[in-house]
Design a protein around this motif. Structure first.
Motif, mmCIF file in Angstrom:
data_model
loop_
_atom_site.group_PDB
_atom_site.id
_atom_site.type_symbol
_atom_site.label_atom_id
_atom_site.label_comp_id
_atom_site.label_asym_id
_atom_site.label_seq_id
_atom_site.Cartn_x
_atom_site.Cartn_y
_atom_site.Cartn_z
ATOM 1 N N VAL A 1 -22.371 12.781 -32.351
ATOM 2 C CA VAL A 1 -22.003 13.778 -31.688
ATOM 3 C C VAL A 1 -22.223 13.543 -30.169
ATOM 4 N N GLN A 2 -23.327 13.024 -29.835
ATOM 5 C CA GLN A 2 -23.520 12.406 -28.258
ATOM 6 C C GLN A 2 -22.398 11.618 -27.977
ATOM 7 N N GLN A 3 -22.021 10.578 -28.545
ATOM 8 C CA GLN A 3 -21.192 9.583 -28.480
ATOM 9 C C GLN A 3 -19.733 10.314 -28.034
ATOM 10 N N SER B 1 -17.411 20.551 -24.894
ATOM 11 C CA SER B 1 -18.256 21.822 -24.939
ATOM 12 C C SER B 1 -18.332 22.435 -26.524
ATOM 13 N N GLN B 2 -17.114 22.330 -26.786
ATOM 14 C CA GLN B 2 -16.962 22.995 -28.207
ATOM 15 C C GLN B 2 -17.802 22.397 -29.131
ATOM 16 N N LEU B 3 -17.708 21.000 -29.244
ATOM 17 C CA LEU B 3 -18.496 20.325 -30.244
ATOM 18 C C LEU B 3 -19.912 20.523 -29.869
ATOM 19 N N CYS B 4 -20.253 20.549 -28.699
ATOM 20 C CA CYS B 4 -21.750 20.466 -28.107
ATOM 21 C C CYS B 4 -22.338 21.822 -28.762
ATOM 22 N N HIS B 5 -21.593 22.758 -28.407
ATOM 23 C CA HIS B 5 -22.282 24.441 -28.924
ATOM 24 C C HIS B 5 -22.220 24.234 -30.425
ATOM 25 N N PHE B 6 -21.305 23.721 -31.168
ATOM 26 C CA PHE B 6 -21.300 24.126 -32.619
ATOM 27 C C PHE B 6 -22.491 23.250 -32.999
ATOM 28 N N ALA B 7 -22.863 22.086 -32.299
ATOM 29 C CA ALA B 7 -23.942 21.428 -32.931
ATOM 30 C C ALA B 7 -25.226 21.965 -32.801
ATOM 31 N N LEU B 8 -25.374 22.713 -31.697
ATOM 32 C CA LEU B 8 -26.498 23.533 -31.375
ATOM 33 C C LEU B 8 -26.641 24.660 -32.326
ATOM 34 N N GLU B 9 -25.649 25.333 -32.496
ATOM 35 C CA GLU B 9 -25.736 26.339 -33.380
ATOM 36 C C GLU B 9 -26.271 25.969 -34.698
ATOM 37 N N GLN B 10 -25.692 24.693 -35.169
ATOM 38 C CA GLN B 10 -25.954 24.373 -36.606
ATOM 39 C C GLN B 10 -27.616 23.915 -36.735
ATOM 40 N N ASP C 1 -32.348 18.619 -27.454
ATOM 41 C CA ASP C 1 -32.714 18.722 -25.991
ATOM 42 C C ASP C 1 -31.485 18.124 -25.247
ATOM 43 N N TRP C 2 -30.851 16.952 -25.711
ATOM 44 C CA TRP C 2 -30.022 16.239 -24.879
ATOM 45 C C TRP C 2 -28.653 17.289 -25.000
ATOM 46 N N LEU C 3 -28.440 17.995 -26.113
ATOM 47 C CA LEU C 3 -27.357 18.913 -26.583
ATOM 48 C C LEU C 3 -27.492 20.112 -25.470
ATOM 49 N N LYS C 4 -28.661 20.538 -25.412
ATOM 50 C CA LYS C 4 -28.818 21.671 -24.646
ATOM 51 C C LYS C 4 -28.559 21.437 -23.032
ATOM 52 N N SER D 1 -25.400 22.947 -20.874
ATOM 53 C CA SER D 1 -25.382 23.404 -19.269
ATOM 54 C C SER D 1 -24.551 22.848 -18.489
ATOM 55 N N ARG D 2 -24.454 21.520 -18.404
ATOM 56 C CA ARG D 2 -23.561 20.687 -17.522
ATOM 57 C C ARG D 2 -22.272 21.067 -17.575
#
Length: 299
Positions: A109-111, A126-135, A147-150, A154-155
């Motif tokens: 996901v990070q890559q 942002s879509q992928l980032c927020h989905f991973a955070l929700e999961q 922590d990286w996803l959060k 934000s950025r």
């Protein structure tokens, strides 16, 4: 036990290494080839339909797993079209929502997020980032990735929002006065002495400074170096006409961690009202954007 389209049937193991099934008389199976047998790690082929005989094909190449298929798609990211990038994100979100996720999957996901951001596709990133955070925000075993996803989420959503920069000036250790940059178009440039591509970005920043410094354009450097002495020597030799703050990447309060920056060079372009105009514009794209913004005299 043999499985077919979600149903399970008892089968008899024969001396010749094959399996014989007796199916219910009222059962109609459209595709009789789609069988798998529990504990048999090989594709299954049908050698007889009456009686129904199944045989493991140990010479056949097993079908790639979903994770392997996604990794293959990721290897083609650099040449992917916008539609293919959309398909990759969709496939990855479906995978994250249905499979037992491993730590390496969140590294994936990070890559992908980092790649999409480099292409300017902030909405998809942002879509992928927020989905991973929700999961996975409640998974204690994924703390560093979360922590990286959060910070990255934000950025990615920072365009149009106020930016606050803090830190100590590299050569004097004085605290930066961010308010001194009000009413200016500011290029906040993240770099390090060891970073080869950063030198090209610093040269461009110098060129933009020389052209537009009298039009309320300025540069603020952010060094992520961990070696103070090496940074001091570099700044003495370079003599940049702007302030550079030192925010080591390994510091707890580093700006890199605050904004989720994992690769440099990186920059923010901040308008005269202190709001982020753009993220990580580089090269000719950055030069054109700055020229257009100053020519239009837009705050």
């Amino acid at each position: 036990i043999a499985r077919h389209q979600g149903n399970e049937y008892w089968c008899q193991y024969r001396e010749d290494g094959r399996f014989q099934l007796t199916l219910p008389s009222d059962l109609a199976i459209d595709d009789i080839e789609q069988f798998e047998i529990r504990f048999v790690d090989a594709p299954i082929r049908v050698t007889s339909k009456s009686p129904l005989i199944l045989e493991p094909d140990h010479n056949a190449k097993p079908s790639p797993t979903t994770r392997e298929q996604l990794k293959a798609k990721m290897r083609k990211m650099l040449t992917a079209s916008p539609d293919e990038r959309q398909e990759l994100v969709q496939a990855f979100t479906e995978f994250l929502g249905s499979e037992e996720v491993e730590e390496t999957d969140l590294v994936g996901v990070q890559q992908i997020v980092t790649f999409l951001e480099s292409k300017g596709d902030l909405q998809l990133a942002s879509q992928l980032c927020h989905f991973a955070l929700e999961q996975f925000s409640n998974r204690p075993d994924f703390t560093s990735q979360i922590d990286w996803l959060k910070s990255t989420a934000s950025r990615l959503s920072i365009v149009g929002k106020p930016l606050q920069i803090h830190g100590r000036i590299a050569m004097t250790s004085e605290e930066l006065d961010w308010s001194a940059y009000e009413n200016k178009l500011v290029l906040v440039q993240f770099w390090a002495t060891w970073c080869g591509p950063c030198k090209g970005d610093l040269n461009l920043a110098l060129s933009l400074h020389d052209q537009y410094s009298e039009q309320d354009f300025c540069v603020l450097g952010v060094s992520t170096d961990t070696a103070t002495g090496q940074l001091a020597r570099f700044l003495n030799d370079s003599d940049f006409p702007w302030t550079t703050i030192h925010s080591p990447i390994d510091a707890d309060d580093s700006l890199s961690k605050q904004f989720g920056i994992t690769q440099i060079p990186f920059n923010f372009l901040v308008d005269k009202n202190g709001r982020v105009l753009a993220v990580n514009l580089r090269g000719e794209e950055l030069a054109k954007f700055v020229a257009m913004r100053l020519k239009s005299n837009t705050p």
